[in-house]
Each structure stands twice: as structure tokens, then as C-alpha cells.
Design a protein around this motif. Structure first.
Motif, PDB file in Angstrom:
ATOM      1  N   LEU A   1     -20.669  19.990  79.114  1.00 47.04           N
ATOM      2  CA  LEU A   1     -19.351  20.451  79.556  1.00 47.04           C
ATOM      3  C   LEU A   1     -18.421  19.258  79.756  1.00 47.04           C
ATOM      4  O   LEU A   1     -17.235  19.302  79.445  1.00 47.04           O
ATOM      5  CB  LEU A   1     -19.458  21.255  80.856  1.00 47.04           C
ATOM      6  CG  LEU A   1     -18.184  22.033  81.203  1.00 47.04           C
ATOM      7  CD1 LEU A   1     -17.987  23.177  80.241  1.00 47.04           C
ATOM      8  CD2 LEU A   1     -18.215  22.540  82.625  1.00 47.04           C
ATOM      9  N   PHE A   2     -19.002  18.178  80.263  1.00 50.21           N
ATOM     10  CA  PHE A   2     -18.272  16.940  80.473  1.00 50.21           C
ATOM     11  C   PHE A   2     -17.742  16.419  79.125  1.00 50.21           C
ATOM     12  O   PHE A   2     -16.564  16.122  78.971  1.00 50.21           O
ATOM     13  CB  PHE A   2     -19.238  15.935  81.105  1.00 50.21           C
ATOM     14  CG  PHE A   2     -18.581  14.825  81.847  1.00 50.21           C
ATOM     15  CD1 PHE A   2     -17.845  15.078  82.987  1.00 50.21           C
ATOM     16  CD2 PHE A   2     -18.738  13.519  81.427  1.00 50.21           C
ATOM     17  CE1 PHE A   2     -17.257  14.043  83.694  1.00 50.21           C
ATOM     18  CE2 PHE A   2     -18.152  12.474  82.126  1.00 50.21           C
ATOM     19  CZ  PHE A   2     -17.408  12.739  83.255  1.00 50.21           C
TER      20      PHE A   2
ATOM     21  N   TYR B   1     -17.509  18.084  76.335  1.00 50.34           N
ATOM     22  CA  TYR B   1     -16.685  19.114  75.711  1.00 50.34           C
ATOM     23  C   TYR B   1     -15.242  18.977  76.189  1.00 50.34           C
ATOM     24  O   TYR B   1     -14.298  19.254  75.461  1.00 50.34           O
ATOM     25  CB  TYR B   1     -17.270  20.472  76.094  1.00 50.34           C
ATOM     26  CG  TYR B   1     -16.612  21.660  75.477  1.00 50.34           C
ATOM     27  CD1 TYR B   1     -16.633  21.838  74.108  1.00 50.34           C
ATOM     28  CD2 TYR B   1     -15.996  22.619  76.267  1.00 50.34           C
ATOM     29  CE1 TYR B   1     -16.043  22.937  73.536  1.00 50.34           C
ATOM     30  CE2 TYR B   1     -15.408  23.728  75.705  1.00 50.34           C
ATOM     31  CZ  TYR B   1     -15.430  23.884  74.341  1.00 50.34           C
ATOM     32  OH  TYR B   1     -14.841  24.968  73.778  1.00 50.34           O
ATOM     33  N   SER B   2     -15.075  18.539  77.446  1.00 50.60           N
ATOM     34  CA  SER B   2     -13.739  18.424  78.020  1.00 50.60           C
ATOM     35  C   SER B   2     -13.073  17.104  77.673  1.00 50.60           C
ATOM     36  O   SER B   2     -11.895  16.918  77.918  1.00 50.60           O
ATOM     37  CB  SER B   2     -13.816  18.533  79.550  1.00 50.60           C
ATOM     38  OG  SER B   2     -14.583  19.638  79.940  1.00 50.60           O
TER      39      SER B   2
ATOM     40  N   ALA C   1      -7.584  24.878  79.885  1.00 53.58           N
ATOM     41  CA  ALA C   1      -8.114  23.588  79.437  1.00 53.58           C
ATOM     42  C   ALA C   1      -7.751  23.350  77.977  1.00 53.58           C
ATOM     43  O   ALA C   1      -7.280  22.280  77.600  1.00 53.58           O
ATOM     44  CB  ALA C   1      -9.628  23.560  79.618  1.00 53.58           C
TER      45      ALA C   1
ATOM     46  N   LEU D   1      -5.200  20.433  76.460  1.00 58.03           N
ATOM     47  CA  LEU D   1      -5.762  19.489  75.486  1.00 58.03           C
ATOM     48  C   LEU D   1      -4.973  19.515  74.171  1.00 58.03           C
ATOM     49  O   LEU D   1      -4.678  18.470  73.586  1.00 58.03           O
ATOM     50  CB  LEU D   1      -7.231  19.854  75.240  1.00 58.03           C
ATOM     51  CG  LEU D   1      -8.138  18.793  74.650  1.00 58.03           C
ATOM     52  CD1 LEU D   1      -8.135  17.546  75.494  1.00 58.03           C
ATOM     53  CD2 LEU D   1      -9.564  19.334  74.538  1.00 58.03           C
TER      54      LEU D   1
ATOM     55  N   ILE E   1      -6.067  13.738  81.456  1.00 62.02           N
ATOM     56  CA  ILE E   1      -6.251  14.913  80.594  1.00 62.02           C
ATOM     57  C   ILE E   1      -7.712  15.358  80.684  1.00 62.02           C
ATOM     58  O   ILE E   1      -8.027  16.534  80.862  1.00 62.02           O
ATOM     59  CB  ILE E   1      -5.917  14.581  79.120  1.00 62.02           C
ATOM     60  CG1 ILE E   1      -4.458  14.181  78.974  1.00 62.02           C
ATOM     61  CG2 ILE E   1      -6.226  15.772  78.208  1.00 62.02           C
ATOM     62  CD1 ILE E   1      -4.142  13.528  77.643  1.00 62.02           C
ATOM     63  N   PHE E   2      -8.591  14.357  80.586  1.00 60.67           N
ATOM     64  CA  PHE E   2     -10.029  14.599  80.631  1.00 60.67           C
ATOM     65  C   PHE E   2     -10.431  15.303  81.933  1.00 60.67           C
ATOM     66  O   PHE E   2     -11.057  16.375  81.919  1.00 60.67           O
ATOM     67  CB  PHE E   2     -10.717  13.234  80.493  1.00 60.67           C
ATOM     68  CG  PHE E   2     -12.205  13.249  80.554  1.00 60.67           C
ATOM     69  CD1 PHE E   2     -12.936  14.393  80.270  1.00 60.67           C
ATOM     70  CD2 PHE E   2     -12.898  12.089  80.889  1.00 60.67           C
ATOM     71  CE1 PHE E   2     -14.318  14.375  80.321  1.00 60.67           C
ATOM     72  CE2 PHE E   2     -14.273  12.062  80.945  1.00 60.67           C
ATOM     73  CZ  PHE E   2     -14.985  13.219  80.666  1.00 60.67           C
TER      74      PHE E   2
ATOM     75  N   THR F   1      -8.939  18.904  82.179  1.00 59.48           N
ATOM     76  CA  THR F   1      -9.615  19.826  81.271  1.00 59.48           C
ATOM     77  C   THR F   1     -10.999  20.173  81.807  1.00 59.48           C
ATOM     78  O   THR F   1     -11.413  21.334  81.819  1.00 59.48           O
ATOM     79  CB  THR F   1      -9.795  19.155  79.885  1.00 59.48           C
ATOM     80  OG1 THR F   1      -8.595  18.500  79.536  1.00 59.48           O
ATOM     81  CG2 THR F   1     -10.130  20.162  78.836  1.00 59.48           C
ATOM     82  N   TRP F   2     -11.673  19.132  82.276  1.00 60.40           N
ATOM     83  CA  TRP F   2     -13.024  19.309  82.805  1.00 60.40           C
ATOM     84  C   TRP F   2     -13.000  20.267  84.000  1.00 60.40           C
ATOM     85  O   TRP F   2     -13.819  21.177  84.104  1.00 60.40           O
ATOM     86  CB  TRP F   2     -13.578  17.935  83.196  1.00 60.40           C
ATOM     87  CG  TRP F   2     -14.965  17.921  83.707  1.00 60.40           C
ATOM     88  CD1 TRP F   2     -16.075  18.368  83.056  1.00 60.40           C
ATOM     89  CD2 TRP F   2     -15.402  17.434  84.972  1.00 60.40           C
ATOM     90  NE1 TRP F   2     -17.187  18.174  83.847  1.00 60.40           N
ATOM     91  CE2 TRP F   2     -16.803  17.601  85.022  1.00 60.40           C
ATOM     92  CE3 TRP F   2     -14.755  16.858  86.066  1.00 60.40           C
ATOM     93  CZ2 TRP F   2     -17.563  17.229  86.137  1.00 60.40           C
ATOM     94  CZ3 TRP F   2     -15.508  16.473  87.162  1.00 60.40           C
ATOM     95  CH2 TRP F   2     -16.893  16.668  87.204  1.00 60.40           C
TER      96      TRP F   2
ATOM     97  N   ASN G   1     -12.550  23.822  82.961  1.00 61.17           N
ATOM     98  CA  ASN G   1     -13.788  24.321  82.347  1.00 61.17           C
ATOM     99  C   ASN G   1     -14.849  24.622  83.401  1.00 61.17           C
ATOM    100  O   ASN G   1     -15.538  25.642  83.330  1.00 61.17           O
ATOM    101  CB  ASN G   1     -14.326  23.305  81.342  1.00 61.17           C
ATOM    102  CG  ASN G   1     -13.638  23.422  79.995  1.00 61.17           C
ATOM    103  OD1 ASN G   1     -13.201  24.510  79.601  1.00 61.17           O
ATOM    104  ND2 ASN G   1     -13.521  22.323  79.284  1.00 61.17           N
ATOM    105  N   LEU G   2     -14.972  23.713  84.380  1.00 64.26           N
ATOM    106  CA  LEU G   2     -15.934  23.931  85.473  1.00 64.26           C
ATOM    107  C   LEU G   2     -15.596  25.199  86.246  1.00 64.26           C
ATOM    108  O   LEU G   2     -16.463  26.032  86.519  1.00 64.26           O
ATOM    109  CB  LEU G   2     -15.904  22.748  86.449  1.00 64.26           C
ATOM    110  CG  LEU G   2     -16.702  21.498  86.138  1.00 64.26           C
ATOM    111  CD1 LEU G   2     -16.489  20.481  87.242  1.00 64.26           C
ATOM    112  CD2 LEU G   2     -18.184  21.829  86.006  1.00 64.26           C
TER     113      LEU G   2
ATOM    114  N   ASP H   1     -16.350  28.280  84.211  1.00 62.49           N
ATOM    115  CA  ASP H   1     -17.782  28.567  84.186  1.00 62.49           C
ATOM    116  C   ASP H   1     -18.265  29.106  85.528  1.00 62.49           C
ATOM    117  O   ASP H   1     -19.104  29.993  85.581  1.00 62.49           O
ATOM    118  CB  ASP H   1     -18.569  27.291  83.824  1.00 62.49           C
ATOM    119  CG  ASP H   1     -18.852  27.220  82.341  1.00 62.49           C
ATOM    120  OD1 ASP H   1     -18.254  28.015  81.598  1.00 62.49           O
ATOM    121  OD2 ASP H   1     -19.679  26.384  81.935  1.00 62.49           O
TER     122      ASP H   1
END
Lengths: 326, 292
Positions: free
Chosen positions: A142-143, A145-146, B220, B224, B267-268, B271-272, B275-276, B279
Motif C-alpha cells: 500500500l505504501f 502503491y501510494s 488518492a 496523484l 503527495i506521497f 495519497t498514502w 488509501n489507508l 482500506d
């Protein structure tokens, strides 16, 4: 065999309306967008007289009804005529030429590497569901992927190429050097490929890992896996013969469909590493608003994707006999 | 019996408390939620957090490394990078709201109609989404961007939204396909409730968990993608966005690596975090994962 053939014929026939549909979307985009197509073609760069505009209009058939224009454009496409680039003053096909294969080289190598990394790890994570290994791998994926691939690329260029000087920062081969041995040229090329392919493969593998893991988890929950276990089959047989086979089926389809995502990634990676491929060409042409070239490139990629999907389906029908019956 | 009261079969608020508690117990979900909160607050409070105006040029102080006056250094034009990226958070949120709003609205509408009615409507709509799904989407977005003479953050966001809704539509359709077979939908139908009302009151509320998860993860993706366009130089070069600063940073990578490092890192992390969070919500609401 009869079933397989009719299935394949059906698949090929579906591609025809898809092709016309994609072409229609791209065509309408250009004509529904605000502004005159001639102005779009000229990119608003040059000031021209009314007469010149009228000439361009007639020359490219822009005074014809939309349907006629669409038809002419599509039939040209089918004959391999991708259009004409106004900016570089040459046919789009000539412009694309070798660049297309450079992109194929980059993306296919990355895809092979990504599958080789992601599938075994994904299976392993699924088998050790919710374990320490699974949590670590899933977290990492996931890390990764982001992580913006272009940023990772930039950081690697800075560290490995600029700071440490281990690998070249851009291009696809050393220009102006004659290599004595054929392997020297190959090693040279590999040096240039290492970083762009690595970044692309890493980005792709994070996604494929998630896919493999969830697909394998689904398969392990199936009744026949439980049956196989209760029959007393060895765990190894259950996992590899029964679960893995079913889990791989959706993977084949998704990996095929995923090529689009891979190509999108290539646009960014090619820009970072100045890789002479089609993605970098797209960006350059977009900056110059060379619309015919962009349309040509897009149609070529769309057709490549359609063919890739078809090949995936064919492959699928060989792996999974049930498909032919549908 | 008053059959119109069938409408009462609906989502109740209490049903959401359990999932919320489950989300609160997920460590990674909470990390995501916390970072998202920080990002949103930064976006809102940008004028008060940033020490300088993001576009102020410090002449003679170009490409300074991080220091006490300029926490993240300055860029090629002498702009304060810290102030720039703080304001960039606001652009990222604007992009998220516009792109996700558009893609979700269109995607839910198309997915619901397609899944509920089936038949040739479904056939036509799904073939249309296929057209967009099989092709490399970034190329299509670049193509559309090149059409416009003007460049603006909102325009980029609109284009992203307009070309990515098929992903949402696919997921919503799969959910609706299962939901329309439910008994309560059957009951509503036989009671003569109109299709539109059934979709809005009975089907979509039950597809909501899936829609929420999709939208969160989509944030995310949208951030991106917008940053990618900015990096490629296809955004508004005058805008205050992370992608624009990355584009500047690329050219001065050797002399001033911090210019590219900082916006990329943001950005990283953003986005992360989304996503977290996505999920985490997926696990809490027990939503099936669709991988396309």
C-alpha cells in the motif's frame, strides 16, 4: 473445438464496435471542445488570415458534415493512416515509428519483472493471512502503491545518477560510442534500462501483489478447497493444484487489462528518464497542442490494448475450459 | 396497511456506529484518518499557517537550502517552498472535491441505472465504460487537456472526473446487481413503488458503504493524477500546486534536490493516508474489494 472457435470469433467481432466507439469518443472530443478545430490544429500559436483558415478547412475536409469527417478519419485509420502532424510536418505514423517499440521494450520488461515479484509474494501473503509476514508485505504494498512513481524516479536519479554516478540519468543508450564487442552494447543498454524499468516494475508490482493476494484468499475460501482438505490431501497439493489454479484465472484477465495502467505509468517514467518512447512524445506534443498526433497515438494505443485484451481472452480460454461453453 | 411506509426500510444511524467503532480500532485506518485530518485542516487554515504569500518572490534568495527563514528552502524563482506547499494542500483538496464529486455523481448514476434495469440499457452503458476502461486513461486525459487553451486547476480536476467515472460505475453496478435481487426490493416493486424511488430509497443506501470506500480511495487517485499533470507541465504553470513545484524541482534536481523532494513527499503521504483510510473503512464496513 467448435465452441472455442465460435467463442474467438465472437470476441473478435466485439472488438469492431469497440474500435468505432473509441474512435467516436476521441473524434467527438475534438469537435465538441470549445473553439474551432482549425484553431485547435494551429494550436493558437500563429495569427493567420481568414483565407488560410478557409484553405485548411477545405484541405482537411472540415467543411464537410461531422459524420462524413468521422467516417473519413476512421477509414483512414483502418488503412494505417494515423494522421498528419502539423507541428513536425510529417505523418504521425513516421513520428511514432521506433518510439512505439521503445515503449513496448520498457513496459513489457517491467510487466514481466512485476509479475515475477508480485505473484509469489501475493500467494505467500495469502497463505499466511493476517500473519506478521502478510501484514508487512501488505503494508509495504500500500505504501509503494501510494508512492508517485515519477517522484521515486526523480529521487533515484538524484541519488544513483547525480550523487553516486553509478548509472546514467537519462536516455536509452550511450550516443556516439562504437562498442567493440556486441555484449558491450547490450550492457550499455541494460544500464540505461535499469532505473526506469525498476521504478515501473515496482509500481506495477504493488498493485499486482494486492490483486494476487485477494484473488488467492478468495480461492482458499472455496468449497472445493475445503473438500480437498477434508479428503486428506496434502496441504501442498491443495494449495498449488486446487487453489492457485483458480486464483490465477482472474489474474490473467486483470494483467491484460492492466496494460493501460502500465502505459499511463510509462508516460511519467519516460519523462523522468528521458526515455525516447511514445509517452514522452505524447507529453511533448501535448505541450505543443499537436492534436492530430495525440489522436493518432491514442488510437494506436487503444488498438494495441484491444489486441492485448483479445490475446488475454484467448489465453484464458485455453486455461479455463469452462469459457468455451458460455 | 399503508404500503408507502415500505420506504421506512432504510439505513438507520445506529447501524453506522458499529462500523465507526471498528474503524477506530484499526490502527492503520486511524493513522490514515489522522493524516487526512491534518491535510484538511492545513488546507482550510493555509493563510494562517503559511508565513509568506506562496507567490511572493524573494529576489536574490533563489534556491536557498532549508533554513530558519525558509523551512523548506526556496525555489528557482525565490518562492518560499513551505508557504507554497501549504497553499498547495488547498489546491489538492479542491481537485479532490471536484474530481471525486463529478466521478462519483456520474458513476453512481450510470452504475445504478445500468445494474437496476439491465437489458440493452446495461449493455450500451457498459460497452461505453469498456471503451474508456480498456484504453490508457492518462493518454486520454492528456489529450483532453491539450484541447483547452486555458489551463486551470479546476479544469484539470473536471477532466479527471469526466474520464474516470467508469471505474465508479463498474463497482456501483456490481453492487446494484446483487441488491436488486433482495426481497425488500421485490416487495417495494410489487407494492407499486416507482423504479426511481426504489433506486434512491432502497438500493443506493445499501450500496453506500461501497461508494464511500471507492470515493475515499479515488481521492488518492485524483490527487496523484493532478500532480502527474502538473509535473508533466500540463497543468496551469502559474497555479500553486504540488505538481507545479515538482516540475520546477526536476529542472534544478542537481543544484537543489529539496525543491522536488518536498512536494513529492507530500503527495506521497497524502495519497498514502487516503488509501489507508479507504482500506480501514473497507474493513470496518465489510466491503468487497473490486480490483480492476
Amino acid at each position: 473445438m467448435e465452441g472455442l472457435r465460435s467463442y474467438l470469433i465472437r470476441r473478435v467481432l466485439i472488438m469492431v464496435p469497440m474500435f468505432f466507439g473509441i474512435a467516436l469518443v476521441v473524434f467527438l472530443l475534438m469537435h465538441l471542445a470549445p473553439g474551432d478545430p482549425v484553431q485547435i490544429m494551429l494550436g493558437g500559436r500563429v495569427q493567420v488570415t481568414e483565407e488560410v483558415i478557409r484553405n485548411i478547412r477545405t484541405r482537411y475536409g472540415l467543411d464537410q458534415p461531422l459524420l462524413v469527417q468521422y467516417w473519413r478519419w476512421v477509414t483512414n485509420l483502418l488503412q494505417g493512416d494515423l494522421g498528419f502532424s502539423y507541428v513536425s510536418n510529417q505523418p504521425v505514423a513516421a513520428l511514432i515509428g521506433a518510439r512505439f517499440w521503445k515503449t513496448v521494450q520498457l513496459t513489457l520488461t517491467a510487466q514481466v519483472l512485476a509479475v515475477a515479484m508480485a505473484v509469489p509474494l501475493g500467494v505467500m501473503a495469502a497463505l499466511r493471512y493476517r500473519s506478521w509476514t502478510d501484514n508487512l508485505l501488505s503494508g509495504l504494498s500500500l505504501f509503494g502503491y501510494s508512492m508517485p512513481s515519477f517522484w521515486l524516479g526523480l529521487m533515484l536519479v538524484w541519488l544513483i545518477a547525480l550523487k553516486l554516478g553509478l548509472l546514467p540519468s537519462s536516455g536509452a543508450r550511450t550516443v556516439g560510442v562504437a562498442f567493440a564487442a556486441p555484449w558491450a552494447a547490450l550492457v550499455d543498454q541494460l544500464k540505461y534500462m535499469l532505473m526506469p524499468v525498476g521504478v515501473l516494475a515496482f509500481n506495477q508490482s504493488t498493485f499486482l501483489f494486492r490483486l494476487t493476494r485477494s484473488s488467492m484468499l478468495d480461492a482458499l475460501k472455496q468449497d472445493y478447497v475445503r473438500t480437498a482438505r477434508s479428503k486428506g490431501l496434502a496441504e501442498r497439493v491443495v494449495v498449488y493444484r486446487h487453489a492457485l489454479r483458480t486464483a490465477l484465472l482472474p489474474l490473467v484477465t486483470t494483467i491484460g487489462l492492466n496494460l493501460g495502467y502500465l502505459l499511463s505509468g510509462a508516460v511519467l517514467i519516460e519523462t523522468v528518464f528521458a526515455w525516447p518512447g511514445i509517452g514522452r512524445l505524447t507529453v511533448a506534443m501535448a505541450l505543443q497542442r499537436d492534436y492530430p498526433t495525440l489522436m493518432g497515438i491514442y488510437m494506436l494505443l487503444a488498438v494495441s490494448m484491444l489486441v492485448a485484451t483479445l490475446l488475454t481472452d484467448v489465453l484464458y480460454s485455453f486455461i479455463d475450459p469452462r469459457v468455451k461453453l458460455k | 396497511m399503508d404500503w408507502s411506509r415500505l420506504d421506512l426500510i432504510d439505513v438507520n444511524l445506529e447501524g453506522w456506529l458499529g462500523p465507526l467503532r471498528r474503524l477506530a480500532r484499526s490502527r492503520s485506518g486511524m493513522v490514515g484518518a489522522f493524516i487526512v485530518l491534518v491535510v484538511v485542516v492545513t488546507a482550510i487554515l493555509a493563510p494562517w499557517i503559511a508565513p509568506y504569500k506562496p507567490t511572493r518572490l524573494f529576489y536574490g534568495n533563489e534556491l536557498l537550502p532549508p533554513s530558519r527563514d525558509h523551512w523548506f528552502g526556496t525555489d528557482l524563482m525565490g518562492r518560499d517552498i513551505f508557504s507554497f506547499v501549504v497553499w498547495g494542500t488547498r489546491s489538492a483538496m479542491v481537485v479532490a472535491v471536484i474530481a471525486v464529486g463529478l466521478a462519483t455523481a456520474i458513476g453512481v448514476a450510470v452504475g445504478a441505472v445500468s445494474g437496476y434495469f439491465g437489458g440493452w440499457v446495461d449493455m450500451a452503458l457498459m460497452r461505453f465504460t469498456d471503451v474508456i476502461l480498456v484504453t490508457p486513461i492518462l493518454f486520454l486525459i492528456i489529450l483532453a487537456t491539450a484541447l483547452f487553451v486555458i489551463r486551470a486547476v479546476w479544469l484539470t480536476a473536471v477532466i479527471i472526473g469526466l474520464f474516470t467515472w467508469p471505474y465508479v460505475a463498474r463497482i456501483v453496478r456490481s453492487e446494484v446487481l446483487a441488491l436488486r435481487e433482495q426481497l425488500y426490493v421485490e416487495a417495494a416493486r410489487s407494492a407499486g413503488v416507482r423504479d426511481g424511488r426504489i433506486i434512491l430509497r432502497h438500493v443506493l443506501p445499501n450500496a453506500l458503504p461501497s461508494i464511500i470506500v471507492t470515493a475515499t480511495i479515488y481521492v488518492a487517485y485524483a490527487i496523484l493524477t493532478e500532480a502527474s499533470l502538473g509535473f508533466l507541465g500540463l497543468g496551469d504553470p502559474g497555479a500553486v500546486t504540488w505538481g507545479v513545484m515538482l516540475n520546477v524541482g526536476r529542472d534544478v534536481l542537481r543544484r537543489a534536490p529539496w525543491v522536488a523532494t518536498i512536494p513529492g513527499l507530500l503527495i506521497f503521504i497524502t495519497t498514502w493516508a487516503f488509501n489507508l483510510l479507504g482500506d480501514g473503512i473497507r474493513e470496518a464496513l465489510d466491503v468487497k474489494e473490486y480490483l480492476q
